[in-house]
Write a protein that holds these residues in place. Structure first.
Motif, PDB file in Angstrom:
ATOM      1  N   SER A  52     -48.595  10.989  74.655  1.00 17.77           N
ATOM      2  CA  SER A  52     -48.771  11.187  76.264  1.00 17.77           C
ATOM      3  C   SER A  52     -48.490  10.092  77.077  1.00 17.77           C
ATOM      4  O   SER A  52     -48.274  10.360  78.549  1.00 17.77           O
ATOM      5  N   ASN A  53     -48.050   8.969  76.749  1.00 20.96           N
ATOM      6  CA  ASN A  53     -47.597   7.896  77.553  1.00 20.96           C
ATOM      7  C   ASN A  53     -46.860   6.958  76.662  1.00 20.96           C
ATOM      8  O   ASN A  53     -47.051   6.940  75.659  1.00 20.96           O
ATOM      9  N   GLY A  54     -46.382   6.059  77.516  1.00 23.28           N
ATOM     10  CA  GLY A  54     -45.570   4.635  76.620  1.00 23.28           C
ATOM     11  C   GLY A  54     -46.665   3.767  75.962  1.00 23.28           C
ATOM     12  O   GLY A  54     -46.417   3.445  74.848  1.00 23.28           O
ATOM     13  N   THR A  55     -48.004   3.619  76.466  1.00 27.27           N
ATOM     14  CA  THR A  55     -48.918   2.838  75.910  1.00 27.27           C
ATOM     15  C   THR A  55     -49.236   3.394  74.323  1.00 27.27           C
ATOM     16  O   THR A  55     -49.469   2.824  73.493  1.00 27.27           O
ATOM     17  N   THR A  56     -49.333   4.871  74.524  1.00 28.93           N
ATOM     18  CA  THR A  56     -50.049   5.558  73.382  1.00 28.93           C
ATOM     19  C   THR A  56     -48.999   5.537  72.293  1.00 28.93           C
ATOM     20  O   THR A  56     -49.066   5.733  70.982  1.00 28.93           O
ATOM     21  N   SER A  79     -43.837  -9.121  80.282  1.00 24.42           N
ATOM     22  CA  SER A  79     -43.733  -7.827  80.299  1.00 24.42           C
ATOM     23  C   SER A  79     -44.692  -7.019  81.091  1.00 24.42           C
ATOM     24  O   SER A  79     -45.773  -7.856  81.437  1.00 24.42           O
ATOM     25  N   PHE A  80     -44.845  -5.620  81.026  1.00 27.47           N
ATOM     26  CA  PHE A  80     -46.004  -5.128  81.627  1.00 27.47           C
ATOM     27  C   PHE A  80     -47.102  -5.342  80.338  1.00 27.47           C
ATOM     28  O   PHE A  80     -46.931  -5.337  79.198  1.00 27.47           O
ATOM     29  N   VAL A  81     -48.364  -5.325  81.018  1.00 29.96           N
ATOM     30  CA  VAL A  81     -49.553  -5.818  79.959  1.00 29.96           C
ATOM     31  C   VAL A  81     -49.313  -4.658  79.021  1.00 29.96           C
ATOM     32  O   VAL A  81     -50.225  -5.220  77.635  1.00 29.96           O
ATOM     33  N   ALA A  82     -49.062  -3.622  79.031  1.00 27.45           N
ATOM     34  CA  ALA A  82     -48.999  -2.585  77.938  1.00 27.45           C
ATOM     35  C   ALA A  82     -48.368  -3.074  76.543  1.00 27.45           C
ATOM     36  O   ALA A  82     -48.974  -2.664  75.521  1.00 27.45           O
ATOM     37  N   SER A  83     -47.401  -3.848  76.699  1.00 27.43           N
ATOM     38  CA  SER A  83     -46.762  -4.313  75.582  1.00 27.43           C
ATOM     39  C   SER A  83     -47.796  -5.157  74.655  1.00 27.43           C
ATOM     40  O   SER A  83     -47.769  -4.955  73.178  1.00 27.43           O
ATOM     41  N   ALA A  84     -48.819  -5.686  75.177  1.00 28.63           N
ATOM     42  CA  ALA A  84     -49.647  -6.484  74.541  1.00 28.63           C
ATOM     43  C   ALA A  84     -50.905  -5.861  74.180  1.00 28.63           C
ATOM     44  O   ALA A  84     -51.561  -5.901  73.115  1.00 28.63           O
ATOM     45  N   GLU A 152     -39.402  -1.940  68.422  1.00 27.27           N
ATOM     46  CA  GLU A 152     -38.858  -2.138  69.936  1.00 27.27           C
ATOM     47  C   GLU A 152     -39.793  -1.600  70.816  1.00 27.27           C
ATOM     48  O   GLU A 152     -40.111  -0.191  70.993  1.00 27.27           O
ATOM     49  N   ASP A 153     -40.020  -1.904  71.809  1.00 21.77           N
ATOM     50  CA  ASP A 153     -40.665  -1.363  73.297  1.00 21.77           C
ATOM     51  C   ASP A 153     -39.528  -1.046  74.053  1.00 21.77           C
ATOM     52  O   ASP A 153     -39.049  -1.999  74.938  1.00 21.77           O
ATOM     53  N   ALA A 154     -39.096  -0.060  74.160  1.00 22.03           N
ATOM     54  CA  ALA A 154     -37.903   0.572  74.892  1.00 22.03           C
ATOM     55  C   ALA A 154     -38.452   1.310  76.343  1.00 22.03           C
ATOM     56  O   ALA A 154     -37.577   2.200  76.685  1.00 22.03           O
ATOM     57  N   PHE A 176     -41.019   4.658  73.907  1.00 20.08           N
ATOM     58  CA  PHE A 176     -40.382   4.735  75.221  1.00 20.08           C
ATOM     59  C   PHE A 176     -41.533   5.394  76.046  1.00 20.08           C
ATOM     60  O   PHE A 176     -42.519   5.933  75.682  1.00 20.08           O
ATOM     61  N   SER A 177     -41.157   5.134  77.484  1.00 18.69           N
ATOM     62  CA  SER A 177     -42.250   5.517  78.475  1.00 18.69           C
ATOM     63  C   SER A 177     -41.460   6.466  79.393  1.00 18.69           C
ATOM     64  O   SER A 177     -40.226   6.263  79.760  1.00 18.69           O
ATOM     65  N   PHE A 178     -42.391   7.577  79.797  1.00 20.19           N
ATOM     66  CA  PHE A 178     -41.476   8.488  80.868  1.00 20.19           C
ATOM     67  C   PHE A 178     -42.241   8.468  82.092  1.00 20.19           C
ATOM     68  O   PHE A 178     -42.381   9.498  82.703  1.00 20.19           O
ATOM     69  N   THR A 181     -41.362   5.985  87.511  1.00 18.02           N
ATOM     70  CA  THR A 181     -40.373   4.933  87.885  1.00 18.02           C
ATOM     71  C   THR A 181     -39.331   4.896  86.935  1.00 18.02           C
ATOM     72  O   THR A 181     -38.429   3.968  86.980  1.00 18.02           O
ATOM     73  N   LYS A 182     -39.629   5.322  85.660  1.00 22.32           N
ATOM     74  CA  LYS A 182     -38.693   4.991  84.616  1.00 22.32           C
ATOM     75  C   LYS A 182     -37.364   5.454  84.586  1.00 22.32           C
ATOM     76  O   LYS A 182     -37.108   6.494  85.508  1.00 22.32           O
ATOM     77  N   ASN A 183     -36.504   5.365  83.557  1.00 29.46           N
ATOM     78  CA  ASN A 183     -34.927   5.862  84.140  1.00 29.46           C
ATOM     79  C   ASN A 183     -34.913   7.270  83.903  1.00 29.46           C
ATOM     80  O   ASN A 183     -33.973   7.846  84.277  1.00 29.46           O
ATOM     81  N   GLU A 188     -46.133  11.864  82.972  1.00 23.95           N
ATOM     82  CA  GLU A 188     -46.713  10.956  82.175  1.00 23.95           C
ATOM     83  C   GLU A 188     -46.122  11.317  80.910  1.00 23.95           C
ATOM     84  O   GLU A 188     -46.179  12.484  80.618  1.00 23.95           O
ATOM     85  N   GLY A 189     -45.678  10.336  79.917  1.00 20.25           N
ATOM     86  CA  GLY A 189     -45.109  10.994  78.398  1.00 20.25           C
ATOM     87  C   GLY A 189     -44.658   9.678  78.011  1.00 20.25           C
ATOM     88  O   GLY A 189     -44.330   8.508  78.549  1.00 20.25           O
ATOM     89  N   GLY A 190     -44.570   9.655  76.721  1.00 21.41           N
ATOM     90  CA  GLY A 190     -43.884   8.707  75.729  1.00 21.41           C
ATOM     91  C   GLY A 190     -43.403   9.314  74.491  1.00 21.41           C
ATOM     92  O   GLY A 190     -43.440  10.595  74.248  1.00 21.41           O
ATOM     93  N   TYR A 304     -41.798  -7.883  89.000  1.00 23.81           N
ATOM     94  CA  TYR A 304     -42.354  -7.526  87.753  1.00 23.81           C
ATOM     95  C   TYR A 304     -41.941  -8.704  86.720  1.00 23.81           C
ATOM     96  O   TYR A 304     -40.963  -8.864  86.323  1.00 23.81           O
ATOM     97  N   TYR A 305     -42.973  -9.478  86.494  1.00 23.78           N
ATOM     98  CA  TYR A 305     -44.354  -9.239  86.692  1.00 23.78           C
ATOM     99  C   TYR A 305     -44.949 -10.337  87.390  1.00 23.78           C
ATOM    100  O   TYR A 305     -44.563 -11.614  86.992  1.00 23.78           O
ATOM    101  N   PRO A 306     -45.784 -10.551  88.426  1.00 19.21           N
ATOM    102  CA  PRO A 306     -46.076 -11.606  89.023  1.00 19.21           C
ATOM    103  C   PRO A 306     -47.118 -12.469  88.090  1.00 19.21           C
ATOM    104  O   PRO A 306     -47.307 -13.805  88.462  1.00 19.21           O
TER     105      PRO A 306
HETATM  106  C1  LIG Z   1     -42.373  -2.653  78.807  1.00 19.03           C
HETATM  107  C2  LIG Z   1     -43.527  -1.598  79.102  1.00 19.03           C
HETATM  108  N1  LIG Z   1     -43.980  -1.180  77.850  1.00 19.03           N
HETATM  109  C3  LIG Z   1     -45.023  -0.373  77.871  1.00 19.03           C
HETATM  110  C4  LIG Z   1     -45.146   0.359  79.009  1.00 19.03           C
HETATM  111  C5  LIG Z   1     -46.213   1.550  78.954  1.00 19.03           C
HETATM  112  O1  LIG Z   1     -46.034   2.664  79.266  1.00 19.03           O
HETATM  113  P1  LIG Z   1     -46.811   3.781  80.140  1.00 19.03           P
HETATM  114  O2  LIG Z   1     -47.020   3.285  81.437  1.00 19.03           O
HETATM  115  O3  LIG Z   1     -46.041   5.064  79.934  1.00 19.03           O
HETATM  116  O4  LIG Z   1     -48.016   3.654  79.581  1.00 19.03           O
HETATM  117  C6  LIG Z   1     -44.548   0.219  80.240  1.00 19.03           C
HETATM  118  C7  LIG Z   1     -44.693   0.938  81.503  1.00 19.03           C
HETATM  119  O5  LIG Z   1     -44.926   0.665  82.407  1.00 19.03           O
HETATM  120  C8  LIG Z   1     -43.710  -0.775  80.148  1.00 19.03           C
HETATM  121  O6  LIG Z   1     -42.878  -1.180  81.327  1.00 19.03           O
END
Ligand SMILES: Cc1ncc(COP(=O)(O)O)c(C=O)c1O
Length: 360
Positions: A52-56, A79-84, A152-154, A176-178, A181-183, A188-190, A304-306
């Protein structure tokens, strides 16, 4: 305004969405299977599992690799907080190592040091931040040496390459995240990519309530499924990804040229890597003032990121000190580089940055 991101969607996506709606299967279905197959083929992996998204996707990959309570997973604080967050959502404990000041990616020496000192790390999540592949030879050898899983968090790096191979094909699993703003986007998607059959099977179950077959739920899982509407958008976007990447790389080269004599540090692309410039990020003196100056000139920019992840309130229980990452948050600024940025925009951006520093 030149926006910092500008998702590119047109009739190609509309036609595919229309055909999915007319076909009637708008949630999970054959459209999602086709997108998975095409994405696996693009990354040159055996399998891809949509979510459903990159986090999931990241959460699912960790679960499918058997990581959870009692496990320690090392990642980057920059990184974006989702990685952790995904590590914590899987029930494991994140720890951090510092970053390389030039690439902004995890520093492999720092990783080795933390792995040694901690003594009980189970996995590493490397992030290909801003669209630049991490040093996968180094991380693969650390993973082999210490018997660690490698993920890998791609999310920001669709199509990025490391010595001729695409990201998503190096780890035990990749995500991957879709996000728009992504490439490339699906709204929403992953996606999880892997060569491992067991990870594919585990991921497929986890995104679907632990279901193995015919309403047999062999373990706990979530509803993290991708919709067919999202997959329809993704299939059209995947076809356009090569041209998006070319445009991003051309814009980055033009920005590099335009900023050549200006006192900002432009992004590096180490030998053997193909950067896909999810972000074009400079290190700049008086960063916040520069950002305001660009805003006044109708140019979008972003930080990215403050705040480093370990400095977020949600991570206040951790006491890590990571000086390079902490310093970097005060200096980085991303400028528009997306495929809709044209030559005149590049001129506007580089002139505005140049004007800002003209009296220095
Ligand atoms: C490095 C990184 N990891 C994970 C995510 C999570 O992806 P999503 O926003 O699709 O849940 C993002 C998205 O912003 C990201 O930039």
């Amino acid at each position: 305004m030149i926006p910092i991101a500008d998702p590119q969607l047109d009739d190609a996506e509309l036609e595919r969405i229309r055909s999915v709606i007319e076909g009637g299967m708008i949630a999970d279905g054959p459209e999602v299977r086709s997108f998975e197959d095409e994405f696996a083929s693009y990354c040159d992996t055996e399998h891809a599992v949509a979510s459903s998204n990159g986090t999931t996707a990241l959460h699912t990959a960790l679960e499918a690799l058997g990581l959870g309570e009692g496990d320690t997973v090392l990642t980057t604080p920059f990184s974006f907080v989702a990685s952790a967050n995904a590590i914590r959502l899987a029930g494991a404990e994140p720890i951090f190592a510092d970053i390389d000041p030039e690439t902004y990616l995890l520093d492999s020496d720092a990783v080795r040091d933390v792995v040694e000192k901690h003594g009980d790390v189970d996995a590493i999540v490397v992030v290909h931040l801003y669209g630049l592949a991490a040093d996968m030879n180094e991380f693969q050898s650390i993973a082999n040496e210490y018997d660690l899983l490698l993920i890998e968090d791609a999310a920001q790096a669709h199509g990025a390459e490391y010595h001729g191979s695409r990201v998503g094909s190096f780890g035990d699993a990749a995500c991957f995240s879709f996000y728009p703003t992504k490439n490339m986007t699906t709204a929403e998607g992953g996606m999880i990519t892997t060569d491992r059959d067991d990870v594919r099977d585990g991921a497929k179950r986890f995104v679907n309530h632990g279901r193995s077959d015919n309403y047999q739920h062999v373990e706990l899982g979530h509803n993290f499924r991708m919709t067919s509407v999202a997959a329809a958008i993704g299939r059209a976007q995947l076809e356009k990804l090569p041209e998006f990447t070319t445009a991003r790389r051309q814009n980055a080269a033009a920005l590099n040229e335009g900023l050549r004599t200006i006192p900002v540090d432009t992004p590096t692309e180490p030998e053997g890597r193909k950067h896909v410039y999810h972000q074009y990020t400079v290190r700049a003196g008086r960063r916040d003032e520069l950002m305001e100056h660009l805003d006044t000139a109708d140019i979008g920019s972003g930080v990215y990121y403050p705040t480093c992840i370990h400095k977020q309130p949600a991570y206040s229980h951790l006491s890590a000190q990571l000086p390079i990452a902490e310093r970097t948050t005060d200096a980085v600024l991303s400028l528009p580089v997306h495929p809709a940025v044209n030559d005149s925009d590049i001129e506007t951006i580089t002139t505005a940055v140049s004007d800002f520093y003209s009296n220095d």
